[in-house]
Motif scaffolding. Structure first.
Motif, PDB file in Angstrom:
ATOM      1  N   LEU A 111       0.933  -1.200   0.096  1.00  0.00           N
ATOM      2  CA  LEU A 111      -0.020  -0.133   0.104  1.00  0.00           C
ATOM      3  C   LEU A 111       0.948   1.280  -0.037  1.00  0.00           C
ATOM      4  CD1 LEU A 111      -2.966   1.129   0.103  1.00  0.00           C
ATOM      5  CD2 LEU A 111      -2.788   0.918   2.597  1.00  0.00           C
ATOM      6  N   ASN A 112       2.065   1.227   0.756  1.00  0.00           N
ATOM      7  CA  ASN A 112       3.058   2.469   0.660  1.00  0.00           C
ATOM      8  C   ASN A 112       3.662   2.627  -0.657  1.00  0.00           C
ATOM      9  OD1 ASN A 112       2.449   3.381   3.492  1.00  0.00           O
ATOM     10  ND2 ASN A 112       3.910   2.101   4.360  1.00  0.00           N
ATOM     11  N   ARG A 113       3.907   1.473  -1.250  1.00  0.00           N
ATOM     12  CA  ARG A 113       4.432   1.477  -2.722  1.00  0.00           C
ATOM     13  C   ARG A 113       3.295   2.393  -3.336  1.00  0.00           C
ATOM     14  NH1 ARG A 113       6.859  -3.243  -1.459  1.00  0.00           N
ATOM     15  NH2 ARG A 113       5.291  -4.430  -2.474  1.00  0.00           N
ATOM     16  N   ILE A 114       2.308   1.858  -3.364  1.00  0.00           N
ATOM     17  CA  ILE A 114       1.346   2.441  -4.373  1.00  0.00           C
ATOM     18  C   ILE A 114       1.107   3.977  -4.184  1.00  0.00           C
ATOM     19  CG2 ILE A 114      -1.336   2.367  -5.136  1.00  0.00           C
ATOM     20  CD1 ILE A 114      -1.044  -0.544  -4.263  1.00  0.00           C
ATOM     21  N   TYR A 115       1.147   4.361  -2.797  1.00  0.00           N
ATOM     22  CA  TYR A 115       0.818   5.525  -2.426  1.00  0.00           C
ATOM     23  C   TYR A 115       2.132   6.301  -2.800  1.00  0.00           C
ATOM     24  CZ  TYR A 115       0.356   9.820   0.515  1.00  0.00           C
ATOM     25  OH  TYR A 115       0.035  10.933   1.062  1.00  0.00           O
ATOM     26  N   ASP A 116       3.271   5.995  -2.600  1.00  0.00           N
ATOM     27  CA  ASP A 116       4.407   6.760  -2.799  1.00  0.00           C
ATOM     28  C   ASP A 116       4.764   6.897  -4.226  1.00  0.00           C
ATOM     29  OD1 ASP A 116       5.155   6.855  -0.117  1.00  0.00           O
ATOM     30  OD2 ASP A 116       6.529   5.113  -0.116  1.00  0.00           O
ATOM     31  N   GLY A 117       4.024   6.053  -4.913  1.00  0.00           N
ATOM     32  CA  GLY A 117       4.330   6.272  -6.519  1.00  0.00           C
ATOM     33  C   GLY A 117       3.367   6.931  -7.224  1.00  0.00           C
ATOM     34  N   SER A 118       2.454   7.661  -6.403  1.00  0.00           N
ATOM     35  CA  SER A 118       1.389   8.378  -7.066  1.00  0.00           C
ATOM     36  C   SER A 118       1.270   9.544  -6.607  1.00  0.00           C
ATOM     37  CB  SER A 118       0.051   7.637  -6.828  1.00  0.00           C
ATOM     38  OG  SER A 118      -1.065   8.481  -7.332  1.00  0.00           O
ATOM     39  N   VAL A 119       1.611  10.730  -7.298  1.00  0.00           N
ATOM     40  CA  VAL A 119       1.485  11.994  -6.984  1.00  0.00           C
ATOM     41  C   VAL A 119      -0.036  12.340  -6.977  1.00  0.00           C
ATOM     42  CG1 VAL A 119       1.588  14.620  -7.659  1.00  0.00           C
ATOM     43  CG2 VAL A 119       3.780  12.694  -7.863  1.00  0.00           C
ATOM     44  N   ALA A 120      -1.016  11.860  -7.490  1.00  0.00           N
ATOM     45  CA  ALA A 120      -2.366  12.217  -7.331  1.00  0.00           C
ATOM     46  C   ALA A 120      -2.933  11.888  -6.092  1.00  0.00           C
ATOM     47  CB  ALA A 120      -3.189  11.504  -8.424  1.00  0.00           C
ATOM     48  N   LEU A 121      -2.647  10.674  -5.504  1.00  0.00           N
ATOM     49  CA  LEU A 121      -2.735  10.183  -4.302  1.00  0.00           C
ATOM     50  C   LEU A 121      -2.373  11.029  -3.034  1.00  0.00           C
ATOM     51  CD1 LEU A 121      -2.629   6.290  -4.536  1.00  0.00           C
ATOM     52  CD2 LEU A 121      -4.540   7.671  -4.448  1.00  0.00           C
ATOM     53  N   GLN A 122      -1.034  11.449  -3.251  1.00  0.00           N
ATOM     54  CA  GLN A 122      -0.377  12.433  -2.216  1.00  0.00           C
ATOM     55  C   GLN A 122      -1.260  13.619  -2.309  1.00  0.00           C
ATOM     56  OE1 GLN A 122       3.710  12.376  -3.378  1.00  0.00           O
ATOM     57  NE2 GLN A 122       3.797  10.174  -2.997  1.00  0.00           N
ATOM     58  N   ILE A 123      -1.520  14.177  -3.329  1.00  0.00           N
ATOM     59  CA  ILE A 123      -2.318  15.404  -3.392  1.00  0.00           C
ATOM     60  C   ILE A 123      -3.596  15.311  -2.645  1.00  0.00           C
ATOM     61  CG2 ILE A 123      -3.472  17.217  -4.964  1.00  0.00           C
ATOM     62  CD1 ILE A 123      -1.229  16.730  -6.841  1.00  0.00           C
ATOM     63  N   ALA A 124      -4.367  14.083  -2.978  1.00  0.00           N
ATOM     64  CA  ALA A 124      -5.497  13.878  -2.386  1.00  0.00           C
ATOM     65  C   ALA A 124      -5.458  13.814  -0.716  1.00  0.00           C
ATOM     66  CB  ALA A 124      -6.216  12.548  -2.855  1.00  0.00           C
ATOM     67  N   THR A 125      -4.440  13.213  -0.353  1.00  0.00           N
ATOM     68  CA  THR A 125      -4.358  13.269   1.097  1.00  0.00           C
ATOM     69  C   THR A 125      -3.982  14.692   1.616  1.00  0.00           C
ATOM     70  OG1 THR A 125      -2.027  12.393   1.016  1.00  0.00           O
ATOM     71  CG2 THR A 125      -3.637  10.839   1.295  1.00  0.00           C
ATOM     72  N   LEU A 126      -3.128  15.371   0.988  1.00  0.00           N
ATOM     73  CA  LEU A 126      -2.908  16.703   1.439  1.00  0.00           C
ATOM     74  C   LEU A 126      -4.229  17.605   1.467  1.00  0.00           C
ATOM     75  CD1 LEU A 126      -0.956  19.331   1.835  1.00  0.00           C
ATOM     76  CD2 LEU A 126      -0.652  19.386  -0.746  1.00  0.00           C
ATOM     77  N   SER A 127      -4.981  17.496   0.431  1.00  0.00           N
ATOM     78  CA  SER A 127      -6.256  18.373   0.133  1.00  0.00           C
ATOM     79  C   SER A 127      -7.163  17.692   1.292  1.00  0.00           C
ATOM     80  CB  SER A 127      -6.926  17.845  -0.971  1.00  0.00           C
ATOM     81  OG  SER A 127      -5.958  18.324  -2.094  1.00  0.00           O
ATOM     82  N   LEU A 128      -7.217  16.432   1.789  1.00  0.00           N
ATOM     83  CA  LEU A 128      -8.050  16.019   3.051  1.00  0.00           C
ATOM     84  C   LEU A 128      -7.762  16.777   4.010  1.00  0.00           C
ATOM     85  CD1 LEU A 128      -8.414  12.157   2.320  1.00  0.00           C
ATOM     86  CD2 LEU A 128     -10.352  13.947   2.082  1.00  0.00           C
ATOM     87  N   GLY A 129      -6.363  16.782   4.576  1.00  0.00           N
ATOM     88  CA  GLY A 129      -5.835  17.673   5.751  1.00  0.00           C
ATOM     89  C   GLY A 129      -6.225  18.915   5.569  1.00  0.00           C
ATOM     90  N   LEU A 130      -6.077  19.502   4.337  1.00  0.00           N
ATOM     91  CA  LEU A 130      -6.288  20.903   4.496  1.00  0.00           C
ATOM     92  C   LEU A 130      -7.921  21.297   4.516  1.00  0.00           C
ATOM     93  CD1 LEU A 130      -3.916  21.980   1.482  1.00  0.00           C
ATOM     94  CD2 LEU A 130      -3.690  22.683   3.947  1.00  0.00           C
ATOM     95  N   VAL A 131      -8.800  20.351   3.936  1.00  0.00           N
ATOM     96  CA  VAL A 131     -10.144  20.469   4.296  1.00  0.00           C
ATOM     97  C   VAL A 131     -10.234  20.434   5.692  1.00  0.00           C
ATOM     98  CG1 VAL A 131     -12.231  19.295   4.123  1.00  0.00           C
ATOM     99  CG2 VAL A 131     -10.588  19.967   1.981  1.00  0.00           C
ATOM    100  N   MET A 132      -9.687  19.401   6.533  1.00  0.00           N
ATOM    101  CA  MET A 132      -9.884  19.434   8.128  1.00  0.00           C
ATOM    102  C   MET A 132      -9.424  20.554   8.773  1.00  0.00           C
ATOM    103  SD  MET A 132     -12.159  16.898   8.263  1.00  0.00           S
ATOM    104  CE  MET A 132     -12.151  17.369  10.035  1.00  0.00           C
ATOM    105  N   THR A 133      -8.418  21.159   8.163  1.00  0.00           N
ATOM    106  CA  THR A 133      -7.892  22.480   9.081  1.00  0.00           C
ATOM    107  C   THR A 133      -8.868  23.182   8.803  1.00  0.00           C
ATOM    108  OG1 THR A 133      -5.495  21.855   8.648  1.00  0.00           O
ATOM    109  CG2 THR A 133      -6.327  24.153   9.073  1.00  0.00           C
ATOM    110  N   ALA A 134      -9.414  23.498   7.491  1.00  0.00           N
ATOM    111  CA  ALA A 134     -10.668  24.602   7.469  1.00  0.00           C
ATOM    112  C   ALA A 134     -11.700  24.265   8.332  1.00  0.00           C
ATOM    113  CB  ALA A 134     -10.931  24.648   5.742  1.00  0.00           C
ATOM    114  N   ALA A 135     -12.306  23.004   8.401  1.00  0.00           N
ATOM    115  CA  ALA A 135     -13.426  22.889   9.151  1.00  0.00           C
ATOM    116  C   ALA A 135     -13.070  23.170  10.376  1.00  0.00           C
ATOM    117  CB  ALA A 135     -13.794  21.151   9.031  1.00  0.00           C
ATOM    118  N   GLY A 136     -12.093  22.577  11.101  1.00  0.00           N
ATOM    119  CA  GLY A 136     -11.469  22.912  12.288  1.00  0.00           C
ATOM    120  C   GLY A 136     -11.677  24.570  12.587  1.00  0.00           C
TER     121      GLY A 136
END
Length: 140
Positions: free
Chosen positions: A43-68
């Motif tokens: 799973l880590n290899r799949i995640y590390d190999g995908s910029v799109a997945l990394q952008i998705a998790t970055l976006s989730l974190g920023l959305v939660m910061t906005a919610a907080g």
């Protein structure tokens, strides 16, 4: 500074932190089930190999910061920007601690983007609260 309600900032920061952990857990669970990853390493290899997945998790974190930040601004019933900014500062400080404690957990660009965008995301949450505040009161 006397307008700062610590309770509102703490609750907003908890919404940010716990929400981010919950969303990340759900994201990786969904990723694991859709990719058929047999192990955490795969799973880590799949995640590390995908910029799109990394952008998705970055976006989730920023959305939660906005919610907080929104929650803190709502609980504060005034000084929305101050409380949203405080949540952003707390989240950025926590982000710096993660970067220094475990710098290899994410690519540098992702860590840098997270640290740079956290306070603007919190500001956006506070501005959303200001825009949706009750009609009878002028937000500050």
């Amino acid at each position: 500074m006397s307008d700062l309600k610590i309770r509102a900032v703490l609750i907003g920061s908890l919404v940010d932190t716990l929400g981010t952990f919950i969303l990340a857990g759900l994201f990786f669970a969904a990723l694991g089930s859709t990719t058929g990853a047999a192990s955490a390493e795969e799973l880590n290899r799949i995640y590390d190999g995908s910029v799109a997945l990394q952008i998705a998790t970055l976006s989730l974190g920023l959305v939660m910061t906005a919610a907080g930040a929104y929650v803190a601004a709502r609980l504060a019933t005034g000084a929305e920007r101050l409380h949203a900014f405080a949540v952003g500062v707390v989240s950025t400080a926590m982000g710096f601690s993660v970067v220094f404690a475990a710098p290899e957990t994410s690519p540098f660009w992702s860590q840098a983007a997270s640290l740079i965008l956290t306070i603007p995301a919190a500001f956006a949450g506070g501005e959303i609260r200001r825009a949706t505040a009750g009609r009878g009161r002028r937000p500050s």
